[in-house]
Motif scaffolding. Sequence first.
Motif, PDB file in Angstrom:
ATOM      1  N   SER B  45     -61.639  -8.403  -9.868  1.00  0.00           N
ATOM      2  CA  SER B  45     -61.577  -9.064 -11.171  1.00  0.00           C
ATOM      3  C   SER B  45     -61.843  -8.063 -12.288  1.00  0.00           C
ATOM      4  N   VAL B  46     -62.868  -7.211 -12.094  1.00  0.00           N
ATOM      5  CA  VAL B  46     -63.159  -6.200 -13.111  1.00  0.00           C
ATOM      6  C   VAL B  46     -61.959  -5.281 -13.274  1.00  0.00           C
ATOM      7  N   LEU B  47     -61.335  -4.907 -12.159  1.00  0.00           N
ATOM      8  CA  LEU B  47     -60.140  -4.064 -12.218  1.00  0.00           C
ATOM      9  C   LEU B  47     -59.058  -4.745 -13.041  1.00  0.00           C
ATOM     10  N   THR B  48     -58.823  -6.049 -12.757  1.00  0.00           N
ATOM     11  CA  THR B  48     -57.789  -6.775 -13.478  1.00  0.00           C
ATOM     12  C   THR B  48     -58.013  -6.702 -14.979  1.00  0.00           C
ATOM     13  N   LEU B  49     -59.279  -6.822 -15.373  1.00  0.00           N
ATOM     14  CA  LEU B  49     -59.568  -6.872 -16.807  1.00  0.00           C
ATOM     15  C   LEU B  49     -59.554  -5.493 -17.448  1.00  0.00           C
ATOM     16  N   THR B  50     -59.816  -4.427 -16.679  1.00  0.00           N
ATOM     17  CA  THR B  50     -60.026  -3.131 -17.320  1.00  0.00           C
ATOM     18  C   THR B  50     -58.852  -2.172 -17.181  1.00  0.00           C
ATOM     19  N   VAL B  51     -58.031  -2.344 -16.133  1.00  0.00           N
ATOM     20  CA  VAL B  51     -57.000  -1.333 -15.865  1.00  0.00           C
ATOM     21  C   VAL B  51     -55.853  -1.467 -16.862  1.00  0.00           C
ATOM     22  N   GLY B  52     -55.185  -0.374 -17.138  1.00  0.00           N
ATOM     23  CA  GLY B  52     -53.923  -0.422 -17.860  1.00  0.00           C
ATOM     24  C   GLY B  52     -54.047  -0.182 -19.343  1.00  0.00           C
ATOM     25  N   ARG B  53     -52.904  -0.210 -20.028  1.00  0.00           N
ATOM     26  CA  ARG B  53     -52.843   0.136 -21.447  1.00  0.00           C
ATOM     27  C   ARG B  53     -53.654  -0.845 -22.284  1.00  0.00           C
ATOM     28  N   LEU B  54     -53.568  -2.156 -21.937  1.00  0.00           N
ATOM     29  CA  LEU B  54     -54.278  -3.159 -22.719  1.00  0.00           C
ATOM     30  C   LEU B  54     -55.660  -3.470 -22.164  1.00  0.00           C
ATOM     31  N   GLY B  55     -56.033  -2.799 -21.083  1.00  0.00           N
ATOM     32  CA  GLY B  55     -57.295  -3.128 -20.424  1.00  0.00           C
ATOM     33  C   GLY B  55     -58.499  -2.913 -21.334  1.00  0.00           C
ATOM     34  N   ILE B  56     -59.541  -3.719 -21.093  1.00  0.00           N
ATOM     35  CA  ILE B  56     -60.771  -3.571 -21.863  1.00  0.00           C
ATOM     36  C   ILE B  56     -61.575  -2.449 -21.219  1.00  0.00           C
ATOM     37  N   PRO B  57     -62.014  -1.431 -21.988  1.00  0.00           N
ATOM     38  CA  PRO B  57     -62.812  -0.361 -21.373  1.00  0.00           C
ATOM     39  C   PRO B  57     -64.050  -0.928 -20.689  1.00  0.00           C
ATOM     40  N   LEU B  58     -64.399  -0.313 -19.555  1.00  0.00           N
ATOM     41  CA  LEU B  58     -65.476  -0.844 -18.726  1.00  0.00           C
ATOM     42  C   LEU B  58     -66.775  -1.000 -19.525  1.00  0.00           C
ATOM     43  N   ALA B  59     -67.032  -0.049 -20.414  1.00  0.00           N
ATOM     44  CA  ALA B  59     -68.274  -0.094 -21.183  1.00  0.00           C
ATOM     45  C   ALA B  59     -68.306  -1.297 -22.121  1.00  0.00           C
ATOM     46  N   GLU B  60     -67.112  -1.725 -22.563  1.00  0.00           N
ATOM     47  CA  GLU B  60     -67.079  -2.828 -23.517  1.00  0.00           C
ATOM     48  C   GLU B  60     -67.039  -4.190 -22.841  1.00  0.00           C
ATOM     49  N   LEU B  61     -66.842  -4.192 -21.507  1.00  0.00           N
ATOM     50  CA  LEU B  61     -66.624  -5.464 -20.818  1.00  0.00           C
ATOM     51  C   LEU B  61     -67.789  -6.437 -20.975  1.00  0.00           C
ATOM     52  N   PRO B  62     -69.060  -5.989 -20.793  1.00  0.00           N
ATOM     53  CA  PRO B  62     -70.162  -6.953 -20.970  1.00  0.00           C
ATOM     54  C   PRO B  62     -70.155  -7.566 -22.366  1.00  0.00           C
ATOM     55  N   ALA B  63     -69.904  -6.728 -23.378  1.00  0.00           N
ATOM     56  CA  ALA B  63     -69.872  -7.246 -24.744  1.00  0.00           C
ATOM     57  C   ALA B  63     -68.740  -8.251 -24.906  1.00  0.00           C
ATOM     58  N   ALA B  64     -67.586  -7.937 -24.314  1.00  0.00           N
ATOM     59  CA  ALA B  64     -66.444  -8.837 -24.435  1.00  0.00           C
ATOM     60  C   ALA B  64     -66.756 -10.175 -23.775  1.00  0.00           C
ATOM     61  N   LEU B  65     -67.390 -10.118 -22.603  1.00  0.00           N
ATOM     62  CA  LEU B  65     -67.734 -11.360 -21.903  1.00  0.00           C
ATOM     63  C   LEU B  65     -68.752 -12.162 -22.697  1.00  0.00           C
ATOM     64  N   ALA B  66     -69.629 -11.462 -23.410  1.00  0.00           N
ATOM     65  CA  ALA B  66     -70.627 -12.164 -24.217  1.00  0.00           C
ATOM     66  C   ALA B  66     -70.039 -12.651 -25.531  1.00  0.00           C
ATOM     67  N   GLY B  67     -68.801 -12.236 -25.818  1.00  0.00           N
ATOM     68  CA  GLY B  67     -68.152 -12.727 -27.031  1.00  0.00           C
ATOM     69  C   GLY B  67     -68.488 -11.929 -28.270  1.00  0.00           C
ATOM     70  N   THR B  68     -69.002 -10.693 -28.092  1.00  0.00           N
ATOM     71  CA  THR B  68     -69.380  -9.907 -29.262  1.00  0.00           C
ATOM     72  C   THR B  68     -68.540  -8.647 -29.387  1.00  0.00           C
ATOM     73  N   ALA B  69     -67.402  -8.583 -28.710  1.00  0.00           N
ATOM     74  CA  ALA B  69     -66.613  -7.354 -28.734  1.00  0.00           C
ATOM     75  C   ALA B  69     -65.641  -7.383 -29.910  1.00  0.00           C
ATOM     76  N   ASP B  70     -64.895  -6.274 -30.044  1.00  0.00           N
ATOM     77  CA  ASP B  70     -63.924  -6.198 -31.133  1.00  0.00           C
ATOM     78  C   ASP B  70     -62.761  -7.158 -30.848  1.00  0.00           C
ATOM     79  N   PRO B  71     -61.990  -7.508 -31.877  1.00  0.00           N
ATOM     80  CA  PRO B  71     -60.961  -8.544 -31.721  1.00  0.00           C
ATOM     81  C   PRO B  71     -59.913  -8.225 -30.658  1.00  0.00           C
ATOM     82  N   GLN B  72     -59.582  -6.946 -30.523  1.00  0.00           N
ATOM     83  CA  GLN B  72     -58.528  -6.644 -29.547  1.00  0.00           C
ATOM     84  C   GLN B  72     -58.998  -6.972 -28.131  1.00  0.00           C
ATOM     85  N   ALA B  73     -60.215  -6.549 -27.793  1.00  0.00           N
ATOM     86  CA  ALA B  73     -60.741  -6.846 -26.469  1.00  0.00           C
ATOM     87  C   ALA B  73     -60.866  -8.354 -26.273  1.00  0.00           C
ATOM     88  N   ALA B  74     -61.309  -9.044 -27.323  1.00  0.00           N
ATOM     89  CA  ALA B  74     -61.441 -10.495 -27.219  1.00  0.00           C
ATOM     90  C   ALA B  74     -60.090 -11.146 -26.975  1.00  0.00           C
TER      91      ALA B  74
END
Lengths: 345, 353
Positions: B45-74
């Motif tokens: 699941s983490v791979l699905t979310l992070t890999v590729g051109r549009l993937g969310i960088p691993l470091a930002e993933l916790p923030a994105a899941l918490a809803g506090t990341a930048d708009p693109q990751a969200a």
Amino acid sequence: MDAAATLPRGRGGVRRPGPARRALAAVGGAALLAAAVLASLVLGGRETGLGDLAGVLAGTADPYVATVIESRYPRTALAVAAGAALAVAGTLMQAITRNPLAEPGLLGINMGAAAAIVTGTAFLGLRGGTASVWLALPGAVAAGLLVYALGAAGARSGLVRLVLTGAVVSAVLSAYIQAVTLSLPESFDSYRYWVVGSLAGRDFGVLWSMLPFTLAGCLLAVLLAPALNALALGDEAAVSVGVNVPLVRGGGLIAATLLSAAATAAVGPIAFVGLAVPHIVRAVVGADLRAQIWYGLLAGPVLLLAADVIGRVVVRPQELMVGVVAAFAGAPVLLYAVRRTKEGM
Amino acid sequence: MSAPARTARTAAPPLLRLGGAVALPVRPRPALLGLALLAGLAVASVLTLTVGRLGIPLAELPAALAGTADPQAAFVLERLRGPRLAVAVGAGFALGTAGALFQSVARNPLGSPDVIGVGAGAGAGAALFGLLLPGILPGPAGAVLGGAAAALLVYLATGTGFRDPGKLIIAGIGVAAMSTAFTHYVVYVVARDRASVLQAYLNGSLSARSWEHALTIGVALALLLPCAAALSTRMAIAEMGDDIADGLGARPRATRAWAVALSVALSAAAVAVAGPIAFIALTAPNIAKRLSGGHGAHAFTGGLTGALLLVLADIAAQHSPIGDRLPVGVFTMGIGGVYLGYLLVREWRKGAL
């Protein structure tokens, strides 16, 4: 998983129809075949009658009517050849696997033919009916032989293993077909017209290219029939009466592969003719394979012609493809047969 | 095909006690397998979310899941990859469970709901309502209707309902053949572009899924999985054979009928959200069974394996260098076929087949 356990016992397996019944079946079958051929020549999008047909044969008919009826020659001939090929292939497969549900499609033959057609149209730029046949034939034979080589290699070859190998090869080929057709629209176009199974628009060239394989397969089937009869008693019994079991089984599978490859290449994958004809024939003439193959040569064409004629008549002036009609006519028969069998088969 | 040698080791399993009233038997190997599969699923699941051109960088993933990341990751999480991942997990779990139930009932490792024509019927339903009579029903609803109609037809045609696996499979062949012929006919008569879209759907696709799809499969699982769990003990007994099961009061025929009905419902739910995806229902229970090395229905481990397989196949579908966004079903078919081949070769080496 025990193939022998599903062998139809009782019905047809024990009863031995007398010569009178067989003669009657032969006459009836021939009459049905003649009627089906006539129907295929006179029925269709443009209505014609038997009088028109007589006129065409005598050379006195209106040129338009003559063109209409003559345009039905190749598909009628092709239906006879393909029906016979499918019937004999199904009979062989059911005898060899000792499984009343066996069908040539089990050996990956349909998918092999389809994959070859897709490859040819996508990467080699080939088009047209005769090109399809020359692509599909080697593809089908290659898939059949591959399945046989993988499934029957080694000391402990078994029929379950063969059927499973067929499923594996079919699945991988199917993934390949989907990947190519979804990426390249042109090859999707020719694939979807072939895979539905149709006799329309075929010329004599298609017939000539499939006929040698059909004849070779039928000849092989007739030659092997007595040995296959012995094989029906079980491998040990067959060995004890002097049958070379691997040779007979291999020969039978090669014949079935050739036959169904030829039919599939020419008209596309047609369901149920190869499955249903052996059942019908067994019910009439009994379990003797020598008789089954000869009567299958009558019953197969009758069934395929009937499906084609029905497809031409029901939605006139359009046509339903013979593959669609065969599935919708054959499946209810299968369902009825299932209903009548006893529980715990 | 089974391995009866293992039954020699039937010491009572350790019990997990919850107070004085509940004592659950814990079989270490399936439990460990379940944990391992869960871990694998999390990694995938983490791979699905992070890999590729549009993937969310691993470091930002916790923030994105918490809803506090930048708009693109969200946006990627909420609109693109998040729902797709949720649908893949849900549909994979449903298919894996469905296959496990069916294989246990059919006593045949090659059984799956597709064998009784559910997938083919779903395809025909999608073709009918999506292309031939557009506007009456949405395509996925048509697919569910088609799958259910195929299962119903099989049920009626056997004359004995879902009780007899042999009849079930044969009737399924017939119904599947009719459905496939109808689908081929529709694909033949409609224009190429629309036929191509249908063809992609018929392979099972996870592209452009929304949270509604995820909710659909989630609700279906929440309703159906408890039923499967309630049935599992009886099914383990029914696998011992009708006579023994009758003696133990497990009512094997009724159990089988219920298991098939559940299996059909689960795969229909998966079809509704992702189309008829090939081979997950067939391979997942086999893999789970092989890994856990035991008997029984393996409904839970089969479901987890199915979810893991589908998520992995979807990663392949999203990032494959070949083809232009091929539907995930093409990958499950290819991978499933190769796996089946591997399975067969292994069996042959052992001389078991």
